[in-house]
Design a protein around this motif. Structure first.
Motif, mmCIF file in Angstrom:
data_model
loop_
_atom_site.group_PDB
_atom_site.id
_atom_site.type_symbol
_atom_site.label_atom_id
_atom_site.label_comp_id
_atom_site.label_asym_id
_atom_site.label_seq_id
_atom_site.Cartn_x
_atom_site.Cartn_y
_atom_site.Cartn_z
ATOM 1 N N VAL A 17 0.813 -1.314 -0.685
ATOM 2 C CA VAL A 17 0.284 0.145 -0.071
ATOM 3 C C VAL A 17 0.736 1.436 0.122
ATOM 4 O O VAL A 17 0.851 2.180 -0.423
ATOM 5 C CB VAL A 17 -0.967 -0.383 1.539
ATOM 6 C CG1 VAL A 17 -1.743 1.100 1.642
ATOM 7 C CG2 VAL A 17 -2.207 -0.728 0.853
ATOM 8 N N ALA A 20 -10.473 3.073 -5.386
ATOM 9 C CA ALA A 20 -9.466 1.584 -5.801
ATOM 10 C C ALA A 20 -8.904 1.174 -4.165
ATOM 11 O O ALA A 20 -9.862 0.139 -3.883
ATOM 12 C CB ALA A 20 -8.347 1.273 -5.909
ATOM 13 N N CYS A 21 -8.777 2.026 -3.487
ATOM 14 C CA CYS A 21 -8.188 1.524 -1.884
ATOM 15 C C CYS A 21 -9.522 1.162 -1.067
ATOM 16 O O CYS A 21 -9.727 -0.016 -0.625
ATOM 17 C CB CYS A 21 -7.533 2.706 -1.350
ATOM 18 S SG CYS A 21 -5.824 3.097 -1.429
ATOM 19 N N THR A 40 -10.849 -1.786 -2.207
ATOM 20 C CA THR A 40 -9.510 -3.213 -1.506
ATOM 21 C C THR A 40 -10.507 -3.542 -0.346
ATOM 22 O O THR A 40 -10.549 -4.501 -0.188
ATOM 23 C CB THR A 40 -8.125 -2.617 -2.322
ATOM 24 O OG1 THR A 40 -8.469 -2.183 -3.388
ATOM 25 C CG2 THR A 40 -7.556 -3.780 -1.437
ATOM 26 N N LEU A 81 -13.506 -5.304 0.053
ATOM 27 C CA LEU A 81 -13.266 -6.354 -0.381
ATOM 28 C C LEU A 81 -12.982 -7.577 0.063
ATOM 29 O O LEU A 81 -13.011 -8.394 0.407
ATOM 30 C CB LEU A 81 -13.409 -6.884 -1.891
ATOM 31 C CG LEU A 81 -13.640 -6.506 -3.556
ATOM 32 C CD1 LEU A 81 -13.015 -6.780 -4.557
ATOM 33 C CD2 LEU A 81 -14.719 -6.829 -3.513
ATOM 34 N N TYR A 82 -12.048 -6.564 1.274
ATOM 35 C CA TYR A 82 -11.220 -7.385 2.387
ATOM 36 C C TYR A 82 -12.004 -7.752 2.948
ATOM 37 O O TYR A 82 -12.298 -9.224 3.928
ATOM 38 C CB TYR A 82 -9.946 -6.814 2.713
ATOM 39 C CG TYR A 82 -9.383 -7.801 3.668
ATOM 40 C CD1 TYR A 82 -7.962 -8.448 3.498
ATOM 41 C CD2 TYR A 82 -9.853 -7.373 5.179
ATOM 42 C CE1 TYR A 82 -7.672 -9.510 4.355
ATOM 43 C CE2 TYR A 82 -8.670 -7.947 6.326
ATOM 44 C CZ TYR A 82 -8.381 -9.050 6.043
ATOM 45 O OH TYR A 82 -8.118 -9.414 6.920
ATOM 46 N N PRO A 85 -8.567 -8.561 -3.027
ATOM 47 C CA PRO A 85 -9.131 -7.231 -2.298
ATOM 48 C C PRO A 85 -7.771 -7.248 -3.341
ATOM 49 O O PRO A 85 -8.235 -5.867 -4.540
ATOM 50 C CB PRO A 85 -8.874 -7.574 -1.294
ATOM 51 C CG PRO A 85 -9.171 -8.474 -0.817
ATOM 52 C CD PRO A 85 -9.239 -8.650 -1.965
ATOM 53 N N MET A 86 -7.032 -7.041 -3.710
ATOM 54 C CA MET A 86 -5.899 -7.225 -4.558
ATOM 55 C C MET A 86 -5.757 -6.347 -5.951
ATOM 56 O O MET A 86 -5.976 -5.847 -6.456
ATOM 57 C CB MET A 86 -4.779 -7.467 -4.094
ATOM 58 C CG MET A 86 -3.995 -7.378 -2.820
ATOM 59 S SD MET A 86 -2.259 -7.880 -2.714
ATOM 60 C CE MET A 86 -2.121 -10.031 -3.209
ATOM 61 N N GLY A 89 -9.039 -3.993 -6.327
ATOM 62 C CA GLY A 89 -8.784 -2.909 -6.102
ATOM 63 C C GLY A 89 -7.846 -2.746 -7.196
ATOM 64 O O GLY A 89 -7.611 -1.026 -8.128
ATOM 65 N N THR A 90 -7.185 -3.168 -7.656
ATOM 66 C CA THR A 90 -6.352 -3.259 -8.900
ATOM 67 C C THR A 90 -7.359 -3.176 -10.637
ATOM 68 O O THR A 90 -6.817 -1.738 -11.359
ATOM 69 C CB THR A 90 -5.614 -4.354 -10.026
ATOM 70 O OG1 THR A 90 -4.106 -4.247 -8.562
ATOM 71 C CG2 THR A 90 -4.331 -4.169 -10.777
ATOM 72 N N TYR A 120 -8.775 0.689 -10.137
ATOM 73 C CA TYR A 120 -8.480 1.732 -10.307
ATOM 74 C C TYR A 120 -7.725 1.980 -12.216
ATOM 75 O O TYR A 120 -7.487 3.173 -12.228
ATOM 76 C CB TYR A 120 -6.599 1.580 -9.610
ATOM 77 C CG TYR A 120 -5.751 2.346 -10.102
ATOM 78 C CD1 TYR A 120 -5.942 3.442 -9.578
ATOM 79 C CD2 TYR A 120 -4.347 1.869 -10.452
ATOM 80 C CE1 TYR A 120 -4.746 4.973 -9.935
ATOM 81 C CE2 TYR A 120 -3.770 3.094 -11.157
ATOM 82 C CZ TYR A 120 -3.753 4.492 -10.549
ATOM 83 O OH TYR A 120 -3.098 5.146 -10.688
#
Length: 108
Positions: free
Chosen positions: A54, A75-76, A79, A82-83, A92-93, A96-97, A100
């Motif tokens: 992060v 995006a954060c 993430t 989702l987490y 989540p990774m 978020g990607t 973004y």
């Protein structure tokens, strides 16, 4: 790179990969107690690496640039959401990607 160098590199990479896969089973066989420091590292390294990721990803975000860091913030939040929803690291990774990249290439 010569053929000999490529073969040596391939053999060394293969040996290192195999060693990292089997070494834990040799060092910590079934029935033997795992040392507390190894258990501790297993618990803290995942979140530490995620935190480092992060910081690395947000190091160049500027609120004075035209997008004002809005794609990064969204995006954060995705993430984090989702987490909280799934309690895993991969979704989540990836989510978020993806969000973004979509925001960066379509909206901003």
């Amino acid at each position: 790179m010569t053929n000999e160098q490529m073969v040596i590199t391939f053999v060394l990479v293969t040996a290192a990969t195999v060693m990292t896969r089997f070494l834990p089973y040799v060092l910590f066989p079934e029935g033997r107690k795992v040392p507390s420091v190894i258990t501790y590292l297993g618990k803290v390294l995942g979140p530490a690496v995620f935190g480092l990721l992060v910081v690395y990803c947000l190091r160049n975000v500027s609120i004075t640039s035209p997008s004002h860091g809005i794609p990064e913030l969204i995006a954060c939040l995705v993430t984090i959401g989702l987490y909280v929803w799934k309690r895993g690291m991969v979704l989540p990774m990836a989510g978020g990607t993806i969000v973004y990249m979509i925001l960066l290439h379509t909206v901003f």
